[in-house]
Design an enzyme around this catalytic site. Structure first.
Site, PDB file in Angstrom:
ATOM      1  N   ASP A 123       0.846  -1.191   0.000  1.00  0.00           N
ATOM      2  CA  ASP A 123       0.000   0.000   0.000  1.00  0.00           C
ATOM      3  C   ASP A 123       0.888   1.250   0.000  1.00  0.00           C
ATOM      4  O   ASP A 123       1.903   1.269  -0.694  1.00  0.00           O
ATOM      5  CB  ASP A 123      -0.938  -0.043   1.220  1.00  0.00           C
ATOM      6  CG  ASP A 123      -2.249   0.655   0.964  1.00  0.00           C
ATOM      7  OD1 ASP A 123      -2.261   1.899   0.969  1.00  0.00           O
ATOM      8  OD2 ASP A 123      -3.271  -0.032   0.757  1.00  0.00           O
ATOM      9  N   ASP A 132       0.566   2.013  18.304  1.00  0.00           N
ATOM     10  CA  ASP A 132       0.092   0.634  18.212  1.00  0.00           C
ATOM     11  C   ASP A 132       1.034  -0.259  17.413  1.00  0.00           C
ATOM     12  O   ASP A 132       0.831  -1.478  17.356  1.00  0.00           O
ATOM     13  CB  ASP A 132      -1.306   0.596  17.583  1.00  0.00           C
ATOM     14  CG  ASP A 132      -2.353   1.252  18.471  1.00  0.00           C
ATOM     15  OD1 ASP A 132      -2.092   1.400  19.670  1.00  0.00           O
ATOM     16  OD2 ASP A 132      -3.425   1.627  17.952  1.00  0.00           O
ATOM     17  N   HIS A 155      -3.396   5.840   4.010  1.00  0.00           N
ATOM     18  CA  HIS A 155      -4.157   4.672   3.550  1.00  0.00           C
ATOM     19  C   HIS A 155      -3.497   3.364   3.966  1.00  0.00           C
ATOM     20  O   HIS A 155      -4.159   2.426   4.437  1.00  0.00           O
ATOM     21  CB  HIS A 155      -4.287   4.758   2.028  1.00  0.00           C
ATOM     22  CG  HIS A 155      -5.237   3.800   1.411  1.00  0.00           C
ATOM     23  ND1 HIS A 155      -4.853   2.548   0.967  1.00  0.00           N
ATOM     24  CD2 HIS A 155      -6.553   3.900   1.129  1.00  0.00           C
ATOM     25  CE1 HIS A 155      -5.891   1.928   0.432  1.00  0.00           C
ATOM     26  NE2 HIS A 155      -6.947   2.729   0.519  1.00  0.00           N
ATOM     27  N   ALA A 266      -7.798  -7.092  -8.877  1.00  0.00           N
ATOM     28  CA  ALA A 266      -8.765  -8.001  -8.257  1.00  0.00           C
ATOM     29  C   ALA A 266      -9.485  -8.874  -9.272  1.00  0.00           C
ATOM     30  O   ALA A 266     -10.044  -9.914  -8.912  1.00  0.00           O
ATOM     31  CB  ALA A 266      -9.786  -7.205  -7.441  1.00  0.00           C
ATOM     32  N   VAL A 271      -6.724 -14.062  -7.818  1.00  0.00           N
ATOM     33  CA  VAL A 271      -6.692 -13.062  -6.748  1.00  0.00           C
ATOM     34  C   VAL A 271      -8.081 -13.011  -6.130  1.00  0.00           C
ATOM     35  O   VAL A 271      -9.081 -12.904  -6.839  1.00  0.00           O
ATOM     36  CB  VAL A 271      -6.290 -11.674  -7.291  1.00  0.00           C
ATOM     37  CG1 VAL A 271      -6.439 -10.602  -6.218  1.00  0.00           C
ATOM     38  CG2 VAL A 271      -4.851 -11.702  -7.810  1.00  0.00           C
ATOM     39  N   SER A 324     -11.197  -0.902  -0.038  1.00  0.00           N
ATOM     40  CA  SER A 324      -9.865  -0.968   0.577  1.00  0.00           C
ATOM     41  C   SER A 324      -9.936  -1.355   2.041  1.00  0.00           C
ATOM     42  O   SER A 324      -9.007  -1.970   2.575  1.00  0.00           O
ATOM     43  CB  SER A 324      -9.172   0.396   0.491  1.00  0.00           C
ATOM     44  OG  SER A 324      -8.526   0.573  -0.721  1.00  0.00           O
TER      45      SER A 324
END
Length: 380
Positions: A123, A132, A155, A266, A271, A324
């Site tokens: 990404d 975190d 993103h 996709a 995939v 996403s």
């Protein structure tokens, strides 16, 4: 002169590692961006020159195609439609609505958190300084020229958080599906949120080199045609025990009568394509519908509307929408199942689809087999 992606789609290791790059070099093409695990190279050249190479490959009975390189974008920013009535899920102090919807309590009860499973999120990178993630052993790498692995966009941090973030974060509800998975954050989209076949294929090759079990890609190009590089890349990944999961796309506007279509990567048959549903478990307005060709179908759906997850400092957390946001939910579920059972590749794909929940109000063209879920406790 243009930039092309050359694909040698064969499982023959001798062709992929030796013969294919030799053929490219023999016709004057650079092999600097040839990926032997995938059998794919990105080259600059003329179409006639590539046509000659294809003819030679035909004589040698070597499967070869070439297509122009595409540009891809982070798939987010979808507008969420609001239907009347209270949805069955909403964020609580303990968990996001998405984790509730995918049945994360079953994983917590079974003690399954993805430990030992490697998940690659390809990404816009990752904010390693986020509280975190700062104490975790995360592997990062940038494939964007001139940019490091830091996520200046947001993103990538959000998607990585959904797939592998904590159940008990520094503040707010738990938002990560597989908190003990080993995270590999590959930056394949630049700070503006776009990338190319070159950067994305380099990221997939890197993930396979690092023996990642799951590769999550929340990116796409709005092209109806199947893009051959991702047919080969998805197939090679499955052969090597890795499952590639991608967002179906946000090109629909259902409220205006446009159901959209599943774009690349996709729409590769190899995939796993993920659509988005909202807290009411209805198809999101922006979520792309299955296309009528092999590979163009939506395989499964997951939470993708107003999803709360990590965001680069100083904001720390943000809720956004898109397919996403749905794809990393499925990547995290794949990590949980892989960690519990050891299944990989095509077997992991099949096992994921074994544990979906039916969405009877929705068309399978929109949500595939249904809502991706963690196995019920006795099934672990």
């Amino acid at each position: 002169m243009a930039r092309y992606v050359v694909t040698f789609d064969t499982p023959d290791a001798g062709v992929l590692e030796s013969e294919a790059p030799e053929l490219l070099a023999g016709y004057g093409f650079s092999t600097d961006t040839y990926f032997p695990r995938l059998g794919i190279g990105v080259v600059d050249g003329e179409r006639d020159q590539l046509a000659s190479l294809r003819a030679r490959c035909g004589e040698l009975r070597r499967p070869m195609t070439f297509t122009q390189e595409l540009t891809y974008h982070a798939i987010s920013g979808g507008e969420a439609s609001v239907r009347p009535g209270a949805p069955p899920f909403s964020d609580t102090a303990d968990l996001t609505w998405g984790l509730q919807a995918v049945g994360i309590d079953a994983a917590r009860a079974a003690g399954q958190s993805g430990a030992g499973v490697r998940v690659a999120v390809l990404d816009t990178g990752l904010d390693r300084h986020h509280p975190d993630f700062s104490a975790r052993a995360v592997v990062t790498q940038s494939f964007v020229p001139g940019e490091g692995p830091y996520d200046a966009h947001g993103h990538g941090t959000h998607c990585a958080g959904t797939a592998c973030g904590p159940w008990a974060p520094s503040s707010g509800p738990g938002y990560g599906v597989a908190p003990e998975a080993e995270l590999y954050a590959g930056k394949v989209l630049g700070d503006e949120g776009s990338g190319s076949d070159t950067t994305i294929l380099a990221g997939i090759d890197w993930a396979l080199q690092n023996e990642c079990h799951i590769i999550s890609m929340s990116l796409g190009a709005d092209v109806r045609e199947v893009h051959p590089p991702y047919v080969a890349a998805g197939r090679r990944a499955l052969e090597q025990g890795a499952l590639v999961i991608a967002a179906a796309g946000n090109n629909a506007q259902r409220s205006a009568g446009d159901p959209g279509f599943v774009g690349a990567p996709a729409n590769s048959p190899y995939v796993l394509a993920v659509a988005a549903v909202g807290p009411d478990l209805r198809t999101a307005d922006f979520s792309a519908r299955s296309s009528p060709h092999d590979g163009g179908e939506v395989n499964v759906a997951a939470p993708g509307v107003e999803v709360h997850s990590a965001w680069p400092e100083p904001e720390r957390y943000r809720s956004i929408s898109g397919t996403s946001m749905a794809a990393p939910h499925v990547a995290g579920l794949a990590a949980l199942i892989c960690g519990a059972t050891g299944v990989r590749g095509q077997d992991l794909w099949d096992r994921l689809l074994d544990h979906v929940a039916a969405l009877p109000q929705e068309d399978p063209l929109d949500v595939g087999a249904g809502l991706a879920k963690a196995p019920e406790t006795p099934s672990w």
